[in-house]
Design a protein around this motif. Structure first.
Motif, PDB file in Angstrom:
ATOM      1  N   SER A 113       0.826  -1.203   0.000  1.00 55.61           N
ATOM      2  CA  SER A 113       0.000   0.000   0.000  1.00 55.61           C
ATOM      3  C   SER A 113       0.862   1.256   0.000  1.00 55.61           C
ATOM      4  CB  SER A 113      -0.937  -0.004   1.212  1.00 55.61           C
ATOM      5  OG  SER A 113      -1.717   1.167   1.244  1.00 55.61           O
ATOM      6  N   SER A 114       1.913   1.254   0.795  1.00 46.64           N
ATOM      7  CA  SER A 114       2.824   2.400   0.818  1.00 46.64           C
ATOM      8  C   SER A 114       3.442   2.632  -0.546  1.00 46.64           C
ATOM      9  CB  SER A 114       3.925   2.185   1.866  1.00 46.64           C
ATOM     10  OG  SER A 114       3.390   2.137   3.161  1.00 46.64           O
ATOM     11  N   ALA A 115       3.808   1.536  -1.223  1.00 44.96           N
ATOM     12  CA  ALA A 115       4.385   1.661  -2.565  1.00 44.96           C
ATOM     13  C   ALA A 115       3.369   2.202  -3.560  1.00 44.96           C
ATOM     14  CB  ALA A 115       4.919   0.311  -3.022  1.00 44.96           C
ATOM     15  N   ALA A 116       2.100   1.795  -3.394  1.00 46.93           N
ATOM     16  CA  ALA A 116       1.059   2.210  -4.345  1.00 46.93           C
ATOM     17  C   ALA A 116       0.614   3.652  -4.145  1.00 46.93           C
ATOM     18  CB  ALA A 116      -0.143   1.279  -4.222  1.00 46.93           C
ATOM     19  N   THR A 117       0.615   4.143  -2.907  1.00 46.10           N
ATOM     20  CA  THR A 117       0.103   5.498  -2.621  1.00 46.10           C
ATOM     21  C   THR A 117       1.201   6.510  -2.340  1.00 46.10           C
ATOM     22  OG1 THR A 117      -0.064   5.088  -0.229  1.00 46.10           O
ATOM     23  CG2 THR A 117      -1.962   4.482  -1.594  1.00 46.10           C
ATOM     24  N   GLY A 118       2.406   6.036  -2.012  1.00 41.80           N
ATOM     25  CA  GLY A 118       3.463   6.957  -1.628  1.00 41.80           C
ATOM     26  C   GLY A 118       3.327   7.446  -0.199  1.00 41.80           C
ATOM     27  N   ARG A 119       2.429   6.813   0.576  1.00 40.00           N
ATOM     28  CA  ARG A 119       2.224   7.206   1.979  1.00 40.00           C
ATOM     29  C   ARG A 119       2.423   6.003   2.882  1.00 40.00           C
ATOM     30  NH1 ARG A 119      -2.325   9.194  -0.597  1.00 40.00           N
ATOM     31  NH2 ARG A 119      -3.525   7.435   0.238  1.00 40.00           N
ATOM     32  N   ALA A 120       2.754   6.271   4.127  1.00 36.76           N
ATOM     33  CA  ALA A 120       2.867   5.193   5.099  1.00 36.76           C
ATOM     34  C   ALA A 120       1.505   4.556   5.330  1.00 36.76           C
ATOM     35  CB  ALA A 120       3.427   5.727   6.421  1.00 36.76           C
ATOM     36  N   CYS A 121       1.503   3.279   5.690  1.00 41.35           N
ATOM     37  CA  CYS A 121       0.246   2.567   5.898  1.00 41.35           C
ATOM     38  C   CYS A 121       0.381   1.599   7.067  1.00 41.35           C
ATOM     39  CB  CYS A 121      -0.157   1.788   4.638  1.00 41.35           C
ATOM     40  SG  CYS A 121      -1.734   0.914   4.789  1.00 41.35           S
ATOM     41  N   SER A 122      -0.538   1.684   8.006  1.00 41.05           N
ATOM     42  CA  SER A 122      -0.610   0.742   9.121  1.00 41.05           C
ATOM     43  C   SER A 122      -1.748  -0.234   8.857  1.00 41.05           C
ATOM     44  CB  SER A 122      -0.859   1.476  10.446  1.00 41.05           C
ATOM     45  OG  SER A 122       0.262   2.251  10.810  1.00 41.05           O
ATOM     46  N   VAL A 123      -1.474  -1.515   9.078  1.00 44.63           N
ATOM     47  CA  VAL A 123      -2.464  -2.560   8.805  1.00 44.63           C
ATOM     48  C   VAL A 123      -2.663  -3.411  10.057  1.00 44.63           C
ATOM     49  CG1 VAL A 123      -3.060  -4.562   7.393  1.00 44.63           C
ATOM     50  CG2 VAL A 123      -1.838  -2.631   6.363  1.00 44.63           C
ATOM     51  N   ASP A 124      -3.903  -3.606  10.448  1.00 44.23           N
ATOM     52  CA  ASP A 124      -4.258  -4.535  11.523  1.00 44.23           C
ATOM     53  C   ASP A 124      -5.085  -5.673  10.938  1.00 44.23           C
ATOM     54  OD1 ASP A 124      -2.992  -3.015  13.411  1.00 44.23           O
ATOM     55  OD2 ASP A 124      -4.813  -2.127  14.244  1.00 44.23           O
ATOM     56  N   TYR A 125      -5.095  -6.793  11.643  1.00 46.53           N
ATOM     57  CA  TYR A 125      -5.864  -7.956  11.203  1.00 46.53           C
ATOM     58  C   TYR A 125      -6.718  -8.477  12.345  1.00 46.53           C
ATOM     59  CZ  TYR A 125      -6.668 -12.946  10.187  1.00 46.53           C
ATOM     60  OH  TYR A 125      -7.232 -14.192  10.021  1.00 46.53           O
ATOM     61  N   VAL A 126      -7.976  -8.753  12.058  1.00 41.99           N
ATOM     62  CA  VAL A 126      -8.880  -9.398  13.006  1.00 41.99           C
ATOM     63  C   VAL A 126      -9.436 -10.645  12.328  1.00 41.99           C
ATOM     64  CG1 VAL A 126     -11.043  -9.241  14.277  1.00 41.99           C
ATOM     65  CG2 VAL A 126      -9.513  -7.270  14.192  1.00 41.99           C
ATOM     66  N   GLY A 127      -9.268 -11.787  12.989  1.00 42.04           N
ATOM     67  CA  GLY A 127      -9.809 -13.014  12.418  1.00 42.04           C
ATOM     68  C   GLY A 127      -8.928 -14.204  12.724  1.00 42.04           C
ATOM     69  N   ASP A 128      -9.268 -15.309  12.118  1.00 39.33           N
ATOM     70  CA  ASP A 128      -8.536 -16.559  12.315  1.00 39.33           C
ATOM     71  C   ASP A 128      -9.117 -17.572  11.339  1.00 39.33           C
ATOM     72  OD1 ASP A 128      -6.632 -18.014  14.428  1.00 39.33           O
ATOM     73  OD2 ASP A 128      -8.249 -19.393  13.904  1.00 39.33           O
ATOM     74  N   GLU A 129      -8.375 -18.639  11.108  1.00 42.85           N
ATOM     75  CA  GLU A 129      -8.916 -19.708  10.276  1.00 42.85           C
ATOM     76  C   GLU A 129     -10.224 -20.229  10.842  1.00 42.85           C
ATOM     77  OE1 GLU A 129      -9.795 -22.403   7.523  1.00 42.85           O
ATOM     78  OE2 GLU A 129      -8.213 -20.902   7.357  1.00 42.85           O
ATOM     79  N   MET A 130     -10.379 -20.167  12.164  1.00 45.06           N
ATOM     80  CA  MET A 130     -11.580 -20.686  12.813  1.00 45.06           C
ATOM     81  C   MET A 130     -12.721 -19.669  12.855  1.00 45.06           C
ATOM     82  SD  MET A 130     -10.836 -23.790  13.653  1.00 45.06           S
ATOM     83  CE  MET A 130     -11.875 -24.318  15.008  1.00 45.06           C
ATOM     84  N   MET A 131     -12.586 -18.575  12.155  1.00 45.71           N
ATOM     85  CA  MET A 131     -13.669 -17.586  12.088  1.00 45.71           C
ATOM     86  C   MET A 131     -14.525 -17.856  10.854  1.00 45.71           C
ATOM     87  SD  MET A 131     -13.481 -13.410  11.791  1.00 45.71           S
ATOM     88  CE  MET A 131     -13.138 -13.420  10.015  1.00 45.71           C
ATOM     89  N   SER A 132     -15.815 -18.008  11.038  1.00 47.50           N
ATOM     90  CA  SER A 132     -16.744 -18.206   9.935  1.00 47.50           C
ATOM     91  C   SER A 132     -17.528 -16.919   9.708  1.00 47.50           C
ATOM     92  CB  SER A 132     -17.711 -19.348  10.255  1.00 47.50           C
ATOM     93  OG  SER A 132     -18.513 -18.987  11.380  1.00 47.50           O
ATOM     94  N   ILE A 133     -18.314 -16.876   8.656  1.00 46.43           N
ATOM     95  CA  ILE A 133     -19.116 -15.674   8.399  1.00 46.43           C
ATOM     96  C   ILE A 133     -20.097 -15.431   9.541  1.00 46.43           C
ATOM     97  CG2 ILE A 133     -20.864 -16.924   7.052  1.00 46.43           C
ATOM     98  CD1 ILE A 133     -19.628 -13.296   6.499  1.00 46.43           C
ATOM     99  N   GLU A 134     -20.591 -16.499  10.172  1.00 50.83           N
ATOM    100  CA  GLU A 134     -21.561 -16.331  11.256  1.00 50.83           C
ATOM    101  C   GLU A 134     -20.934 -15.787  12.538  1.00 50.83           C
ATOM    102  OE1 GLU A 134     -24.926 -19.340  11.536  1.00 50.83           O
ATOM    103  OE2 GLU A 134     -23.401 -20.484  10.441  1.00 50.83           O
TER     104      GLU A 134
END
Length: 450
Positions: free
Chosen positions: A83-104
């Motif tokens: 993302s930083s390469a694409a926009t030229g700006r710094a980017c912070s990324v967080d992740y929420v989830g797991d393999e055991m997370m379903s849509i429900e």
């Protein structure tokens, strides 16, 4: 106005009769994936720039990071850099989830996340729903609810990107005839996702098949880099549009650092990232043999999450507290036994059980040194069992041993010890042990010296 897809898309097909078998197949694959590398570190890639773009990935499957050891190598770190390469700006990324997370269960996973801090949400869920043949009406309903939740709780300038399920058979474990069934179902799910995106103003696209290396068939750094570059170029215009709003609308985001209410929480989670302390690993092996169960584990409940202290190569690093048996054990502060969760009204509709099939549970509370109930020592088994199969006295004995180990992680509040701590500077006074365990060890050294 909300509308559904045409009936030819949602009408049950003959292959959906395989749903029970497909769910057992997925469970079998999970049980065999115990030794497959996956990230156990903190799921974030943070920039120090105060005006960095902020992205939240909500997902499972490709977002989880199978095949690599850290989130920096997986999609989280790769997307931050791409993302930083694409926009030229710094980017912070967080992740929420797991393999055991379903849509429900996705809304449970994001419940305690401050969604107002992010510029863009990247939603990449559905691979395990495709493999387990989640009913299409359930998929559509839950996806709409998720998108509505993101819109309601997000900053007004934020945008949502929905990514379709990638080709199922491109994932090594699902490269089979059953995988072809799952891929057929994924195509129908993707049609619904594209429709929901069009109706809600979200963006939609699909990822190509992931790259694989012979020595890393479940996932590799190069594959996550390719996916990250694809996502980055698709979300760059979205991030740019957020930047074009008036400055007083888009304030700098300060993403929170992970913290724990119980003072030993950081040590427990750090140990868990390496499988858990030797003491807890040994306790689990002994308990699994003693009670004849699939999994014995120590848990810590902190805020709205449950963190596992061992067996994390099989279990998620953490899961939403509301989805757990242990929440009941901590609330009752007593032994809790669930013979068959499917017949227990407290858990019968729990979406997490639909993935792990852990129907039997026995748990004993664990306390801090000040008497607070902070977690459990618990047993899980996919086979229903009688409560009489677990001796409360034996379970308590294991819980007390686990409790002593966890209490040793607590921060020390006592005064200085009698001898100069290792690494302390002369004249600076005695070093202060960080934990109760370190204090006991320092006192023992001082006694030997005396």
């Amino acid at each position: 106005m909300t509308r559904t897809v045409d009936t030819t898309s949602t009408t049950p097909q003959s292959y959906e009769r395989l749903r029970p078998a497909m769910r057992l197949w997925y469970l079998w694959w999970l049980s065999r994936s115990r030794r497959v590398a996956s990230p156990r570190d903190e799921p974030s890639a943070r920039s120090t720039a105060t005006d960095a773009d902020t992205v939240l990935i909500v997902g499972n499957g490709p977002a989880h990071g199978w095949g690599v050891r850290s989130h920096d190598q997986a999609l989280v770190g790769q997307l931050s850099r791409a993302s930083s390469a694409a926009t030229g700006r710094a980017c912070s990324v967080d992740y929420v989830g797991d393999e055991m997370m379903s849509i429900e269960s996705t809304r449970s996973w994001i419940r305690d996340t401050d969604l107002g801090l992010y510029d863009t949400f990247v939603v990449l869920v559905g691979l395990n729903d495709a493999v387990r043949l989640t009913p299409l009406d359930t998929w559509e309903h839950e996806l709409r609810q998720l998108v509505a939740t993101l819109a309601r709780r997000a900053h007004p300038t934020a945008r949502t990107v929905l990514i379709g399920v990638p080709p199922v058979r491109s994932v090594k474990p699902f490269e089979s005839l059953l995988g072809a069934v799952a891929e057929t179902h994924a195509e129908r799910m993707n049609a619904i996702t594209e429709l929901v995106a069009a109706e809600t103003g979200a963006s939609y696209f699909r990822l190509p098949a992931g790259l694989r290396r012979p020595d890393s068939p479940h996932g590799c750094v190069e594959g996550y880099r390719q996916w990250a570059q694809t996502i980055a170029h698709r979300i760059a215009p979205t991030l740019d549009s957020v930047r074009r709003v008036e400055l007083d609308e888009r304030l700098p985001r300060s993403l929170p650092e992970r913290s724990f209410e119980w003072s030993g929480g950081a040590t427990l989670v750090d140990n868990a990232s390496r499988g858990g302390s030797e003491v807890l690993q040994q306790l689990a092996k002994e308990a699994e043999a003693e009670f004849g169960v699939d999994v014995a584990v120590v848990s810590m409940l902190d805020g709205s999450k449950l963190w596992y202290a061992n067996n994390t190569e099989l279990l998620p690093v953490s899961i939403p507290r509301e989805l757990t048996f242990c929440d009941v054990t901590v609330a009752e502060d007593d032994v809790v036994v669930v013979e068959d969760a499917r017949k227990d009204e407290r858990f019968a509709d729990n979406p997490y059980l639909d993935l792990n099939h852990g129907y039997f549970y026995a748990g004993h509370p664990i306390h801090s040194s000040t008497g607070e109930t902070i977690g459990t020592f618990c047993l899980h088994d996919i086979r229903p069992r009688k409560s009489s199969s677990v001796s409360p006295e034996k379970l308590r004995a294991f819980a007390l041993r686990a409790e002593a180990e966890l209490q040793s992680y607590e921060k020390s509040v006592a005064g200085p010890v009698a001898s100069l701590g290792q690494g302390a500077l002369p004249g600076a006074g005695p070093a202060q042990p960080a934990t109760r365990r370190e204090r006991r060890e320092a006192e023992a050294r001082a006694a030997l010296h005396a």
